[in-house]
Design an enzyme around this catalytic site. Structure first.
Site, PDB file in Angstrom:
ATOM      1  N   GLU A 126       0.788  -1.221   0.495  1.00  8.84           N
ATOM      2  CA  GLU A 126      -0.233  -0.025  -0.010  1.00  8.84           C
ATOM      3  C   GLU A 126       0.896   1.179  -0.184  1.00  8.84           C
ATOM      4  OE1 GLU A 126      -3.365   2.646   3.188  1.00  8.84           O
ATOM      5  OE2 GLU A 126      -2.859   0.456   3.267  1.00  8.84           O
ATOM      6  N   THR A 167      -3.675   3.057   5.415  1.00 14.78           N
ATOM      7  CA  THR A 167      -5.188   3.222   5.784  1.00 14.78           C
ATOM      8  C   THR A 167      -4.505   2.277   7.712  1.00 14.78           C
ATOM      9  OG1 THR A 167      -5.923   1.491   4.448  1.00 14.78           O
ATOM     10  CG2 THR A 167      -5.683   3.560   4.072  1.00 14.78           C
ATOM     11  N   CYS A 197      -8.486   3.328   7.720  1.00 15.99           N
ATOM     12  CA  CYS A 197      -9.974   2.307   7.260  1.00 15.99           C
ATOM     13  C   CYS A 197     -11.116   3.078   8.929  1.00 15.99           C
ATOM     14  CB  CYS A 197      -9.740   2.191   6.572  1.00 15.99           C
ATOM     15  SG  CYS A 197      -9.905   0.287   6.994  1.00 15.99           S
ATOM     16  N   SER A 225       0.105  -9.420   6.981  1.00 13.66           N
ATOM     17  CA  SER A 225      -1.154  -8.547   6.980  1.00 13.66           C
ATOM     18  C   SER A 225      -0.658  -6.859   8.547  1.00 13.66           C
ATOM     19  CB  SER A 225      -2.292  -9.170   7.696  1.00 13.66           C
ATOM     20  OG  SER A 225      -3.285  -7.893   7.920  1.00 13.66           O
ATOM     21  N   SER A 269      -8.310  -9.058   6.602  1.00 13.74           N
ATOM     22  CA  SER A 269      -8.123  -9.848   5.400  1.00 13.74           C
ATOM     23  C   SER A 269      -8.481 -11.140   6.109  1.00 13.74           C
ATOM     24  CB  SER A 269      -6.925  -9.832   5.197  1.00 13.74           C
ATOM     25  OG  SER A 269      -5.967 -10.167   5.904  1.00 13.74           O
TER      26      SER A 269
END
Length: 310
Positions: A126, A167, A197, A225, A269
């Site tokens: 990202e 995020t 987010c 993650s 996720s």
């Protein structure tokens, strides 16, 4: 041993959309469908999509001409989009809309001639995608990972600088950096709405409420993650022993010696099937009572591209 489940947990709207895009593309076009980088950071999900015919690549030069490529939920630099266009690849973009929001903030700032500071973790897809949104004719974009780096940022125009954030960071770690930025650059501009987010925030709030109530906190999620790692770190900061695990096979009996309560959550996720497998194993290890914690009800849905709706 009491088992307490955090709410909300697991899949967010952006992850659900990204996985649906890959599955629907495979259904419509057949295998193989190429995906640049892991579409989401979860081993179980990636392995499942591989079995269906998805091929995950690091760069576009690994994809034969005339094929379909999907960009991961983490987003891609502008140069990757341009390369795909020049090669005539059929592109479907699984970038999370909340990541796209950050991309647009960077694009607008660079067009105004502002320098931009990105708060994030070096090497994360990202972050690489967001850094790649800055126009080459802009004055500069800089990555900062902790507050100690703020003083050494080579900002040329402190009166024309703004910041954005990855995020999936924790609110706690960004707060210190933002405070340092505002102190060092009083004129710095931030996004109108926080870049962290909603799903990241909600899952952190759930852990913040649950961790002090349990002896051990389990976070279901993969090691790569970002948001899952932040959940584990948050529980530890609250004084609760915490572990990050892909699935039930990684549970270790000694974690639960003299433990009366265990909390369970999952990164954005991680699918619920993995949470259930952990719960089943906890029952085998002495779990006797399952309790769902109250939490925010999430009803956000991000639509897939029109061409892939079924």
């Amino acid at each position: 041993m009491k088992i307490l489940l955090a709410n909300p947990r697991g899949f967010c709207a952006g992850v659900d959309r990204a996985i649906t895009i890959v599955k629907n593309a495979l259904h419509k076009f057949g295998a193989p469908v190429y995906v640049r980088h892991e579409v989401v950071h979860n081993k179980y999900v990636v392995d499942e999509l591989k079995a269906m015919g998805a091929i995950f690549v690091d760069e576009l030069d690994e994809i034969p001409d005339g094929n379909t490529v999907i960009f991961s939920a983490h987003g891609v630099p502008k140069r990757v989009r341009e390369e795909a266009r020049k090669r005539g690849l059929q592109v479907f973009d699984a970038t999370c809309p909340l990541v796209t929001k950050v991309h647009m903030e960077v694009h607008r700032a660079s067009r105004k001639g502002q320098e931009v500071v990105l708060i994030g973790h070096k090497g994360h897809p990202e972050v690489e995608g967001t850094l790649g949104q800055y126009d080459e004719n802009g004055t500069g974009m800089y990555l900062v990972e902790d507050a100690n780096q703020v003083d050494s940022l080579p900002v040329q125009q402190p009166e024309k600088v703004s910041f954005v954030t990855q995020t999936t960071l924790s609110v706690d770690e960004t707060r210190d950096i933002i405070d340092a930025l505002r102190e060092h650059f009083p004129a710095i501009q931030g996004p109108r709405k926080d870049d962290i987010c909603y799903a990241t925030q909600n899952r952190q709030d759930a852990v913040r409420a649950l961790a002090p109530q349990v002896d051990v906190m389990l976070v279901v999620g993969s090691k790569n993650s970002s948001n899952s790692n932040r959940l584990r770190e948050l529980a530890e900061r609250l004084g609760t022993r915490a572990y990050l695990l892909d699935d039930a096979s990684q549970l270790q009996d000694e974690w639960f010696t003299n433990v009366n309560s265990v909390g369970v959550t999952a990164g954005a996720s991680a699918p619920e099937v993995l949470v259930q497998s952990v719960i089943d194993r906890l029952y085998q290890l002495g779990g006797s009572k399952l309790e769902q914690m109250d939490g925010v009800i999430e009803d956000t849905v991000f639509e897939v591209p029109v061409e892939l709706r079924v």
